[in-house]
Design a protein around this motif. Structure first.
Motif, mmCIF file in Angstrom:
data_model
loop_
_atom_site.group_PDB
_atom_site.id
_atom_site.type_symbol
_atom_site.label_atom_id
_atom_site.label_comp_id
_atom_site.label_asym_id
_atom_site.label_seq_id
_atom_site.Cartn_x
_atom_site.Cartn_y
_atom_site.Cartn_z
ATOM 1 N N ASP A 21 13.538 5.601 5.366
ATOM 2 C CA ASP A 21 12.426 5.314 4.447
ATOM 3 C C ASP A 21 11.578 4.439 5.250
ATOM 4 O OD1 ASP A 21 13.396 7.125 2.822
ATOM 5 O OD2 ASP A 21 13.656 5.810 1.122
ATOM 6 N N TYR A 23 10.024 0.529 5.204
ATOM 7 C CA TYR A 23 9.919 -0.731 4.461
ATOM 8 C C TYR A 23 8.977 -1.378 5.086
ATOM 9 C CZ TYR A 23 11.277 -5.488 3.695
ATOM 10 O OH TYR A 23 11.265 -6.851 3.386
ATOM 11 N N LYS A 25 7.099 -5.165 4.403
ATOM 12 C CA LYS A 25 6.881 -6.527 3.873
ATOM 13 C C LYS A 25 5.587 -7.180 4.114
ATOM 14 C CE LYS A 25 9.349 -10.996 4.274
ATOM 15 N NZ LYS A 25 10.379 -11.587 5.086
ATOM 16 N N GLU A 48 7.218 -6.595 -1.279
ATOM 17 C CA GLU A 48 7.692 -5.586 -0.515
ATOM 18 C C GLU A 48 7.475 -4.199 -1.071
ATOM 19 O OE1 GLU A 48 11.710 -7.589 1.266
ATOM 20 O OE2 GLU A 48 11.586 -7.613 -1.097
ATOM 21 N N TRP A 50 9.187 -0.005 -0.737
ATOM 22 C CA TRP A 50 9.883 0.974 -0.059
ATOM 23 C C TRP A 50 9.047 2.402 -0.153
ATOM 24 C CZ3 TRP A 50 13.909 0.665 3.210
ATOM 25 C CH2 TRP A 50 14.601 -0.599 3.298
ATOM 26 N N ALA A 233 16.935 2.967 2.986
ATOM 27 C CA ALA A 233 16.621 2.436 1.779
ATOM 28 C C ALA A 233 18.160 1.712 1.397
ATOM 29 C CB ALA A 233 15.926 2.914 0.822
#
Length: 255
Positions: A21, A23, A25, A48, A50, A233
């Motif tokens: 996946d 990610y 931030k 964050e 996902w 993930a």
């Protein structure tokens, strides 16, 4: 034996790649502001996300949002109270009005989004290592029941300089956000046409600048991505945290 080991390694690599996946931030900065004599200090927090091909999760200090297209449900998670709400993906304006107290329902019923304006590719600049271009859109929320008209303006910085195909991951979240807004609030015809321009804009957002005008004051929020990578993930990331209690909206509103 070596061939078998090699094949197993290939299978593991392939499975890991297919289940990867995105990610994300990011850092969010809310500037100090004052509304009706009450001053709020500047705040900074790390958020964050996902993004999966059939689900996404967004985490912040106060509220988390999880959407699972396979199960056709979404979760709103309140971290401080350790509770969460579960709603079907087809949750709409009528459903919301049914569970709200009449006074609040009347306010929501009267809200209308108008004066939407979208301007694409108006400026270019470098953010971190990404070549970016900006898109701006603005709108007005008409709330006649309490006689206010908050104005919302957002400038997004987008890039195509990512080492993976982000479109499949991003489209699900974009579609959900668009449907949720138009499914809950009234949008005038001209504004709907402007919203359609957003569907044609390509790129992954790596920064944004938001200004909200309300009660004669401005609330400014700036966000910038610190990290965006493709990886597997963590287990359970698309589910409510363990130890959190499921609640219904009407049980909270009756208090």
């Amino acid at each position: 034996m070596k061939k078998i080991v090699f094949v197993l390694i290939l299978i593991l690599i392939t499975v890991t790649f297919l289940s990867a996946d995105i990610y994300v931030k990011s850092m969010q900065q809310i500037k100090a502001f004052e509304i009706m004599g009450k001053r709020s200090p500047e705040r900074m927090e790390i958020n964050e996300q996902w993004l999966g091909k059939n689900k996404f999760a967004q985490f912040s200090k106060d509220v988390n949002i999880i959407v699972d297209y396979d199960k056709k449900i979404m979760f709103f998670i309140i971290n401080k109270d350790k509770i969460y709400f579960e709603l079907p993906l087809n949750f709409n304006r009528s459903d919301l009005l049914e569970i709200l107290p009449k006074k609040i329902a009347d306010i929501v019923k009267a809200i209308k989004i108008t004066d939407v304006l979208v301007n694409a590719d108006i400026e270019k600049k470098k953010i971190a290592n990404w070549d970016c271009y900006s898109t701006e859109f603005s709108m007005v929320f008409m709330i006649p029941e309490i006689n206010i008209m908050p104005k919302f303006k957002m400038k997004m910085w987008l890039t195509k300089d990512l080492p993976f195909d982000y479109k499949e991951y991003k489209s699900g979240m974009d579609e959900f956000m668009g449907q949720f807004i138009t499914g809950i609030l009234n949008v005038d015809i001209d504004s709907e046409k402007e919203f359609e321009k957003l569907d044609k804009i390509e790129g992954f957002s790596v920064g944004s600048e938001v200004v909200i005008e309300i009660f004669g004051s401005e609330i400014k929020v700036e966000s910038q991505i610190l990290e965006v990578t493709e990886k597997k993930a963590p287990l359970g990331i698309y589910s409510p945290p363990k130890g959190f209690t499921k609640k219904s909206f009407d049980s909270i509103l009756r208090k």
